[in-house]
Design a protein around this motif. Structure first.
Motif, short mmCIF file in Angstrom:
data_model
loop_
_atom_site.label_atom_id
_atom_site.label_comp_id
_atom_site.label_asym_id
_atom_site.label_seq_id
_atom_site.Cartn_x
_atom_site.Cartn_y
_atom_site.Cartn_z
N ASP A 1 -3.48 8.35 -15.44
CA ASP A 1 -3.33 7.83 -16.96
C ASP A 1 -1.88 7.28 -17.07
O ASP A 1 -1.90 6.01 -17.42
N TYR A 2 -0.84 8.06 -16.47
CA TYR A 2 0.43 7.49 -16.50
C TYR A 2 0.70 6.17 -15.56
O TYR A 2 1.21 5.45 -16.20
N ILE A 3 0.47 6.42 -14.45
CA ILE A 3 0.45 5.40 -13.40
C ILE A 3 -0.19 4.10 -13.90
O ILE A 3 0.47 3.02 -13.78
N LEU A 4 -1.42 4.26 -14.48
CA LEU A 4 -2.23 2.92 -14.64
C LEU A 4 -1.44 2.35 -15.91
O LEU A 4 -1.84 1.12 -16.10
N SER A 5 -0.81 3.04 -16.82
CA SER A 5 -0.44 2.53 -17.88
C SER A 5 1.04 2.10 -18.10
O SER A 5 1.48 1.30 -18.85
N ASP B 1 0.72 -1.12 -0.12
CA ASP B 1 0.06 -0.05 0.03
C ASP B 1 0.95 1.22 0.01
O ASP B 1 1.72 1.55 1.03
N THR B 2 0.93 2.02 -1.13
CA THR B 2 1.79 3.03 -1.12
C THR B 2 1.18 4.39 -1.17
O THR B 2 0.24 4.36 -2.05
N GLN B 3 1.56 5.21 -0.29
CA GLN B 3 0.96 6.81 -0.29
C GLN B 3 2.08 7.50 -0.19
O GLN B 3 3.26 7.29 0.59
N LEU B 4 1.61 8.74 -0.87
CA LEU B 4 2.58 9.70 -0.70
C LEU B 4 1.84 11.04 -1.14
O LEU B 4 0.67 11.30 -1.54
N LEU B 5 2.49 12.26 -0.62
CA LEU B 5 2.07 13.53 -1.26
C LEU B 5 2.94 13.89 -2.12
O LEU B 5 4.38 13.83 -2.01
N LEU B 6 2.75 14.68 -3.21
CA LEU B 6 3.32 15.44 -4.31
C LEU B 6 3.00 16.83 -4.31
O LEU B 6 1.98 17.17 -4.72
N GLU B 7 4.14 17.51 -4.36
CA GLU B 7 4.17 19.00 -4.41
C GLU B 7 4.66 19.65 -5.42
O GLU B 7 5.87 18.95 -5.83
N THR C 1 -0.95 21.95 -7.29
CA THR C 1 0.33 22.23 -6.64
C THR C 1 0.52 21.16 -5.62
O THR C 1 1.64 20.87 -5.08
N LEU C 2 -0.45 20.48 -4.97
CA LEU C 2 -0.46 19.37 -4.07
C LEU C 2 -1.33 18.22 -4.42
O LEU C 2 -2.52 18.43 -4.42
N ILE C 3 -0.89 16.86 -4.47
CA ILE C 3 -1.45 15.73 -4.65
C ILE C 3 -1.25 14.63 -3.84
O ILE C 3 -0.21 14.37 -3.52
N LYS C 4 -2.46 14.08 -3.33
CA LYS C 4 -2.21 12.78 -2.47
C LYS C 4 -2.36 11.58 -3.48
O LYS C 4 -3.19 11.67 -4.30
N TRP D 1 9.01 1.56 -5.44
CA TRP D 1 9.97 2.22 -5.81
C TRP D 1 9.63 3.09 -7.12
O TRP D 1 10.24 4.03 -7.18
N LEU D 2 9.10 2.08 -7.87
CA LEU D 2 8.90 2.83 -9.33
C LEU D 2 8.03 3.95 -9.39
O LEU D 2 8.21 4.84 -9.98
N VAL D 3 6.83 3.88 -8.56
CA VAL D 3 5.84 4.94 -8.45
C VAL D 3 6.83 6.28 -7.76
O VAL D 3 6.62 7.52 -8.22
N LEU D 4 7.52 5.90 -6.89
CA LEU D 4 8.26 7.05 -6.13
C LEU D 4 9.12 7.85 -7.00
O LEU D 4 9.12 9.27 -7.20
N SER D 5 9.68 6.89 -7.59
CA SER D 5 10.77 7.41 -8.53
C SER D 5 10.28 8.37 -9.78
O SER D 5 10.65 9.45 -9.98
N TYR D 6 9.04 7.96 -10.13
CA TYR D 6 8.27 8.59 -11.29
C TYR D 6 7.95 10.09 -10.43
O TYR D 6 7.98 10.84 -11.19
N CYS D 7 7.28 9.79 -9.52
CA CYS D 7 6.78 11.04 -8.91
C CYS D 7 7.75 12.17 -8.52
O CYS D 7 7.50 13.15 -8.57
N ALA D 8 8.90 11.62 -8.02
CA ALA D 8 10.03 12.47 -7.82
C ALA D 8 10.42 13.34 -8.92
O ALA D 8 11.07 14.54 -8.73
N THR D 9 10.23 12.92 -10.31
CA THR D 9 10.47 13.73 -11.62
C THR D 9 9.56 14.81 -11.62
O THR D 9 9.90 15.84 -12.53
N LEU D 10 8.19 14.72 -10.92
CA LEU D 10 7.29 15.87 -11.25
C LEU D 10 7.40 16.84 -10.06
O LEU D 10 6.73 18.01 -10.14
N GLY D 11 8.02 16.70 -9.06
CA GLY D 11 8.01 17.71 -7.65
C GLY D 11 8.56 17.05 -6.60
O GLY D 11 9.22 15.98 -6.62
N GLU D 12 8.31 17.53 -5.60
CA GLU D 12 8.89 17.13 -4.30
C GLU D 12 8.05 16.20 -3.85
O GLU D 12 6.69 16.36 -3.72
N ILE D 13 8.38 14.93 -3.44
CA ILE D 13 7.55 13.95 -2.56
C ILE D 13 7.93 13.90 -1.14
O ILE D 13 9.01 13.92 -0.66
N PHE D 14 6.53 13.71 -0.35
CA PHE D 14 6.94 13.52 1.32
C PHE D 14 5.86 13.03 1.76
O PHE D 14 4.76 12.61 0.98
#
Length: 85
Positions: free
Chosen positions: A26-30, A9-15, A44-47, A56-69
């Protein structure tokens, strides 16, 4: 309790800036194998909540879009077995 095919169960905030819920979904599902995707927020902020075997693949992708925390990755198989941590 019946377990699904996905362990984590992977959860994060993306700023970031100009974030788009539909584009992220669309990107995550495909690109990533998983289920139970939930994406909520604004430009500006997405959960993000996603069940996957490769968080780790989801985290790596999201880190390219902004700050993950506020990252939480829970092993649902261990939880179902009554194990802690």
């Amino acid at each position: 309790m019946e377990l699904g095919d996905y362990r984590y169960d992977t959860q994060l905030l993306l700023e970031g800036t100009d974030l788009n819920e539909d584009m992220l979904s669309d990107y995550i599902l495909s690109h990533f194998d998983g289920d139970c995707l939930l994406i909520v927020g604004d430009d500006t902020l997405i959960k993000i909540h996603f069940h996957t075997n490769e968080p780790w693949l989801v985290l790596s992708y999201c880190a390219t879009l902004g700050e993950i925390f506020d990252i939480v990755i829970e092993d649902m198989f261990r939880q179902a077995a009554g194990k802690k941590g």
